[in-house]
Design an enzyme around this catalytic site. Structure first.
Site, PDB file in Angstrom:
ATOM      1  N   GLU A  73      31.339  -0.892  45.230  1.00  0.00           N
ATOM      2  CA  GLU A  73      32.073   0.300  44.772  1.00  0.00           C
ATOM      3  C   GLU A  73      32.228   1.177  46.000  1.00  0.00           C
ATOM      4  OE1 GLU A  73      33.061   0.891  41.728  1.00  0.00           O
ATOM      5  OE2 GLU A  73      31.921  -0.570  40.556  1.00  0.00           O
ATOM      6  N   GLU A  81      39.722   9.299  53.277  1.00  0.00           N
ATOM      7  CA  GLU A  81      38.781   9.946  52.369  1.00  0.00           C
ATOM      8  C   GLU A  81      37.991  11.006  53.136  1.00  0.00           C
ATOM      9  OE1 GLU A  81      35.387   7.630  50.847  1.00  0.00           O
ATOM     10  OE2 GLU A  81      36.022   8.375  48.887  1.00  0.00           O
ATOM     11  N   ASP A  85      17.714  18.554  46.112  1.00  0.00           N
ATOM     12  CA  ASP A  85      17.886  17.474  47.080  1.00  0.00           C
ATOM     13  C   ASP A  85      19.358  17.289  47.464  1.00  0.00           C
ATOM     14  OD1 ASP A  85      16.813  15.592  48.704  1.00  0.00           O
ATOM     15  OD2 ASP A  85      16.527  14.063  47.153  1.00  0.00           O
ATOM     16  N   GLY A 128      30.300  -1.046  53.375  1.00  0.00           N
ATOM     17  CA  GLY A 128      30.640  -2.120  52.434  1.00  0.00           C
ATOM     18  C   GLY A 128      31.096  -3.375  53.165  1.00  0.00           C
ATOM     19  N   ILE A 135      16.047  17.277  52.913  1.00  0.00           N
ATOM     20  CA  ILE A 135      16.430  18.673  53.140  1.00  0.00           C
ATOM     21  C   ILE A 135      17.094  19.254  51.900  1.00  0.00           C
ATOM     22  CG2 ILE A 135      17.993  20.108  54.577  1.00  0.00           C
ATOM     23  CD1 ILE A 135      15.764  18.892  56.203  1.00  0.00           C
ATOM     24  N   LYS A 182      17.366   0.619  46.786  1.00  0.00           N
ATOM     25  CA  LYS A 182      17.295   1.372  48.050  1.00  0.00           C
ATOM     26  C   LYS A 182      18.180   2.607  47.883  1.00  0.00           C
ATOM     27  CE  LYS A 182      18.524   2.661  52.202  1.00  0.00           C
ATOM     28  NZ  LYS A 182      18.687   4.097  52.166  1.00  0.00           N
ATOM     29  N   CYS A 216      33.708   9.617  44.631  1.00  0.00           N
ATOM     30  CA  CYS A 216      34.534   8.499  45.097  1.00  0.00           C
ATOM     31  C   CYS A 216      35.895   8.500  44.416  1.00  0.00           C
ATOM     32  CB  CYS A 216      33.810   7.194  44.858  1.00  0.00           C
ATOM     33  SG  CYS A 216      33.234   7.054  43.175  1.00  0.00           S
ATOM     34  N   GLY A 251      29.022   2.944  48.165  1.00  0.00           N
ATOM     35  CA  GLY A 251      28.969   3.736  49.391  1.00  0.00           C
ATOM     36  C   GLY A 251      30.286   3.663  50.119  1.00  0.00           C
ATOM     37  N   SER A 252      30.215   3.784  51.430  1.00  0.00           N
ATOM     38  CA  SER A 252      31.433   3.891  52.228  1.00  0.00           C
ATOM     39  C   SER A 252      32.065   2.521  52.494  1.00  0.00           C
ATOM     40  CB  SER A 252      31.106   4.565  53.556  1.00  0.00           C
ATOM     41  OG  SER A 252      30.199   3.763  54.273  1.00  0.00           O
TER      42      SER A 252
END
Ligand code: NAP
Ligand code: MG
Length: 491
Positions: free
Chosen positions: A252, A385, A91, A235, A24, A177, A286, A230-231
């Site tokens: 990370e 966060e 994107d 993680g 989207i 990925k 982040c 990522g989150s």
């Protein structure tokens, strides 16, 4: 351009189950592409391709050739700079100048690791002096093997570069990925890899649903390493999944980084860097300095100036000239950020400015630059966060208090301090428990310098030489070189 195929073993393959998902444009909520949704069968093909390229070719022993491929990828990214930057904006939503910056940095990252690969000598071995002279030890470094890189949507191509470039430089093969929300430039990276003739199976790009193929990949016994950005919750799941075969793991994760502003700071500079620290990339960063601690003497004046400046930020489609704040990446992120803001208001936290969808933008995932002040220490606006353009501010009296408040977090990715007293800045920088500290600025990031966090912000470091080490194993080779028999059992 079609995005409905996966790049596996140097070929473009349709997903076995024929499934796709839609990508989207967050500025207008319209679909821009259907993207291939890999099944676990497709993921398996990617693993086999990467395994074969690692085990059965000479890839890991050819650093000069690897450097040449990395340089060619960097060049091709630069050749396609305008198109890639525009695709990233459509994107992800970020303002075009930021996307241009990202794409240039991605190219720079491939060049940087090309340099490091060139300096790698597969025959280089370091002698280790041993106290026992009957033995000789040498140490060498070797590629970890097959790596799986799982990346988020906030810097799509740049996050790919931060993992693909050092992994290939080290001699690993890998499976990338990308995040569902922003898979398009990762697929373009596959086309670039194909164009520069990267050997089949060295880089495989598998788009799809993280919760479906992620656990399969991260538990796969044929994968040696997982590198994830990522989150925190995902993680933690990945750590458990990777425990299956005790994979090499680098993480990370998130942050809630503090920015300490002392009263001798230049107020214009403070306003500028506070805003860059939280509104850049819509605050979906982040390392965003999302908690700001301001010394009491300048607190009222700074808040007034900050609020006035934040309200002047031009919000809109990232492709429009002068826009400094685009939409959030997708509906899910928009709802999460709005929910955090509404909760703050419902709990009576003081909203200084923002907090709404801009009135002139009825469509798209837009959120105004939002400033909460006097935020209670236990409130989620202070502790959690948010990953959006929302900053939480408090006053402090003295240095010790500021350091204690800054360190009082489950995260430890970054921190920042501002003062004209550089001795004080250096002193505070050394007391903050975080992996990246900025003095008199917030956010500038350099390919040469290590990136990663303390505490729940992650494990390991990316970028610089540390990024390469992430993908290298250390091997000792020890020889018995004495004329005397060992004789433990036989003498
Ligand atoms: P996320 O949900 O953790 O997703 C990150 C990636 O993991 C995506 O590719 C996702 O795929 C995939 N994934 C989801 N579930 C998985 C599973 N069970 N196993 C394996 N992979 C899985 O994070 P996000 O919402 O995309 O990004 C926002 C968060 O990332 C924030 O909390 C932020 O702090 C953090 N972040 C950290 C850094 C850093 O450098 N430390 C940088 C950027 C973002 P799908 O997209 O298909 O779900
Ligand atoms: Mg998108």
């Amino acid at each position: 351009m079609s995005y409905q195929q996966l790049y596996i073993n140097g070929q473009w393959l349709s997903p076995k189950n024929g499934q796709t998902f839609s990508s989207i444009d967050p500025s207008n909520e319209q679909e821009i592409a259907q993207v291939a949704a890999a099944s676990v069968e497709d993921a398996e093909l990617a693993v086999q391709a990467a395994r074969q390229a690692f085990d059965q070719t000479d890839w890991a022993n050819q650093p000069k050739q690897r450097a040449a491929y990395l340089r060619a990828i960097a060049q091709e990214i630069r050749n396609q700079l305008d198109a890639l930057a525009e695709l990233e904006v459509r994107d992800n939503g970020k303002p075009l100048p930021e996307a241009v910056w990202d794409i240039q940095d991605a190219a720079g990252c491939f060049d940087f690791y090309a340099d490091l690969a060139e300096q790698l000598d597969p025959n280089h071995e370091e002698n280790i002096p041993l106290a026992d002279e009957r033995f000789n030890s040498v140490v060498r470094k070797e590629a970890v093997g097959v790596a799986c890189a799982i990346i988020p949507w906030n810097y799509p191509l740049l996050m790919a570069a931060w993992k693909v470039a050092p992994a290939l430089a080290a001699g690993c093969t890998l499976i990338l990925k990308p995040a569902e929300a922003t898979s398009l430039t990762a697929i373009e990276l596959g086309r670039i890899a194909e164009k520069v003739g990267l050997p089949a199976g060295v880089l495989n790009i598998v788009t799809g649903i993280g919760s479906e193929i992620g656990p399969y990949l991260t538990a796969h016994p044929e994968i040696d390493k997982v590198a994830f950005t990522g989150s925190v919750p995902v993680g933690k799941q990945i750590m458990q999944s990777a425990a299956h075969n005790v994979k090499n793991l680098s993480l990370e994760l998130g942050g809630k980084s503090a920015f300490i502003i002392f009263s001798d700071s230049d107020l214009d500079a403070a306003v500028e860097w506070i805003m860059f620290g939280i509104f850049w990339n819509q605050g979906q960063v982040c390392s965003a300095t999302s908690r700001v601690l301001v010394q009491q003497e300048i607190y009222p004046e700074l808040l007034q100036r900050l609020s006035a400046a934040a309200q002047k930020i031009k919000i809109g489609n990232g492709l429009d000239a002068g826009v400094k704040l685009g939409p959030l990446v997708n509906a899910k992120q928009y709802q999460q950020v709005m929910q955090a803001i509404r909760q703050g208001q419902a709990d009576g936290v003081q909203l200084l400015s923002g907090g709404q969808r801009p009135a002139h933008l009825p469509q798209g995932y837009y959120v105004e630059p939002t400033i909460f002040v006097d935020v209670p220490l236990e409130h989620p606006l202070w502790t959690d966060e948010i990953f959006g353009p929302v900053v939480a501010i408090r006053a402090f009296q003295h240095e010790q208090e500021a350091i204690q408040l800054a360190n009082n977090s489950i995260f430890g990715l970054a921190g920042a301090v501002m003062s004209k007293d550089l001795t004080r800045c250096q002193r505070v920088a050394r007391k903050l428990r975080a992996g990246i500290i900025w003095i008199n600025c917030s956010q500038p990031t350099f390919t040469e310098a290590p990136w990663g966090g303390y505490k729940q912000s992650g494990i390991g470091r990316e970028l610089g030489i540390w990024g390469l080490e992430n993908y290298l194993e250390i091997k000792q080779i020890t020889s018995y070189s004495s004329d005397q028999p060992w004789g433990w059992y036989t003498s």
